[in-house]
Design a protein around this motif. Structure first.
Motif, short mmCIF file in Angstrom:
data_model
loop_
_atom_site.label_atom_id
_atom_site.label_comp_id
_atom_site.label_asym_id
_atom_site.label_seq_id
_atom_site.Cartn_x
_atom_site.Cartn_y
_atom_site.Cartn_z
N ARG A 75 -14.41 -7.70 -13.10
CA ARG A 75 -13.50 -6.61 -12.73
C ARG A 75 -13.00 -6.79 -11.31
NH1 ARG A 75 -15.08 -1.99 -10.20
NH2 ARG A 75 -13.48 -0.39 -10.13
N ASN A 76 -13.92 -7.15 -10.40
CA ASN A 76 -13.52 -7.37 -9.01
C ASN A 76 -12.54 -8.55 -8.91
OD1 ASN A 76 -15.04 -5.26 -8.06
ND2 ASN A 76 -16.83 -6.53 -7.60
N ILE A 77 -12.79 -9.59 -9.69
CA ILE A 77 -11.87 -10.76 -9.67
C ILE A 77 -10.49 -10.34 -10.18
CG2 ILE A 77 -11.43 -13.00 -10.76
CD1 ILE A 77 -14.47 -13.51 -10.62
N VAL A 78 -10.46 -9.54 -11.26
CA VAL A 78 -9.18 -9.09 -11.80
C VAL A 78 -8.44 -8.23 -10.78
CG1 VAL A 78 -8.13 -7.58 -13.55
CG2 VAL A 78 -9.86 -9.27 -14.22
N ILE A 79 -9.17 -7.34 -10.11
CA ILE A 79 -8.53 -6.48 -9.09
C ILE A 79 -7.98 -7.33 -7.96
CG2 ILE A 79 -9.00 -4.72 -7.33
CD1 ILE A 79 -10.94 -3.42 -9.33
N LYS A 80 -8.76 -8.31 -7.48
CA LYS A 80 -8.29 -9.17 -6.38
C LYS A 80 -7.08 -10.00 -6.82
CE LYS A 80 -12.65 -9.36 -3.90
NZ LYS A 80 -13.78 -10.16 -3.49
N THR A 81 -7.14 -10.51 -8.07
CA THR A 81 -6.01 -11.29 -8.59
C THR A 81 -4.76 -10.41 -8.68
OG1 THR A 81 -7.55 -12.62 -9.89
CG2 THR A 81 -5.22 -12.74 -10.49
N PHE A 82 -4.93 -9.19 -9.14
CA PHE A 82 -3.80 -8.27 -9.24
C PHE A 82 -3.22 -7.99 -7.85
CE2 PHE A 82 -1.98 -3.97 -9.75
CZ PHE A 82 -1.07 -4.26 -10.75
N LYS A 83 -4.09 -7.82 -6.84
CA LYS A 83 -3.61 -7.59 -5.47
C LYS A 83 -2.86 -8.82 -4.96
CE LYS A 83 -7.06 -4.20 -4.00
NZ LYS A 83 -8.20 -3.92 -3.13
N LEU A 84 -3.37 -10.02 -5.29
CA LEU A 84 -2.68 -11.24 -4.88
C LEU A 84 -1.31 -11.35 -5.54
CD1 LEU A 84 -5.55 -13.90 -4.87
CD2 LEU A 84 -4.31 -13.02 -2.90
N VAL A 85 -1.23 -10.95 -6.81
CA VAL A 85 0.06 -10.99 -7.52
C VAL A 85 1.03 -10.01 -6.86
CG1 VAL A 85 1.19 -10.40 -9.71
CG2 VAL A 85 -0.88 -11.81 -9.69
N ILE A 86 0.54 -8.83 -6.53
CA ILE A 86 1.41 -7.86 -5.87
C ILE A 86 1.87 -8.38 -4.51
CG2 ILE A 86 1.45 -5.56 -4.78
CD1 ILE A 86 -0.29 -4.56 -7.06
N ASN A 87 0.95 -8.99 -3.73
CA ASN A 87 1.32 -9.54 -2.44
C ASN A 87 2.31 -10.69 -2.59
OD1 ASN A 87 -0.29 -7.77 -1.00
ND2 ASN A 87 -2.03 -9.15 -0.89
N ALA A 88 2.09 -11.53 -3.60
CA ALA A 88 3.01 -12.65 -3.84
C ALA A 88 4.39 -12.11 -4.24
CB ALA A 88 2.46 -13.57 -4.93
N ARG A 89 4.42 -11.07 -5.04
CA ARG A 89 5.70 -10.48 -5.44
C ARG A 89 6.41 -9.90 -4.23
NH1 ARG A 89 6.13 -4.88 -8.34
NH2 ARG A 89 5.80 -4.44 -6.18
N ASP A 90 5.64 -9.24 -3.34
CA ASP A 90 6.26 -8.67 -2.13
C ASP A 90 6.81 -9.79 -1.24
OD1 ASP A 90 5.67 -6.12 -2.96
OD2 ASP A 90 3.85 -5.94 -1.75
N ILE A 91 6.09 -10.93 -1.18
CA ILE A 91 6.56 -12.04 -0.37
C ILE A 91 7.84 -12.62 -0.96
CG2 ILE A 91 6.02 -14.38 0.37
CD1 ILE A 91 3.09 -13.46 0.64
N VAL A 92 7.86 -12.73 -2.28
CA VAL A 92 9.03 -13.31 -2.94
C VAL A 92 10.23 -12.37 -2.78
CG1 VAL A 92 10.02 -13.88 -5.21
CG2 VAL A 92 7.73 -14.65 -4.60
N ILE A 93 9.99 -11.08 -2.87
CA ILE A 93 11.08 -10.14 -2.73
C ILE A 93 11.47 -10.06 -1.27
CG2 ILE A 93 11.73 -7.72 -2.90
CD1 ILE A 93 9.97 -7.46 -5.26
#
Length: 93
Positions: A75-93
């Protein structure tokens, strides 16, 4: 005279019956003892099964606890991965 012989014979018959009854009682006691011994053996075997079942329950509980720990880590890995995806999306945008 005949009366005394009948009385003594009757007395012997009563004594013989007492001996037969005591012998029969001893046979019953021996059989009962064997039944008690076999029952005790079954009780010991049943206790061993209960102890083994209890050990299996402990092993199962340990497995459940380890599984819960792994689920928490996942669960912690999924949450961290989700945060990384959100951060990557913010960087791309």
């Amino acid at each position: 005279m005949a009366r005394e012989i009948v009385f003594k014979t009757f007395k012997c018959v009563i004594i013989a019956w007492c001996i037969v009854i005591k012998a029969f009682t001893l046979v019953i006691l021996v059989i009962a003892r064997e039944i008690v011994i076999k029952t005790f053996k079954f009780v010991v075997i049943a206790c061993a099964f209960v102890i083994n079942t209890f050990k299996l329950v402990i092993v199962a509980l340990k497995s459940v606890i380890k599984t819960l720990i792994l689920v928490k880590i996942a669960r912690n890995i999924v949450i961290k991965t989700f945060k990384l995806v959100i951060n990557a999306r913010d960087i791309v945008i």
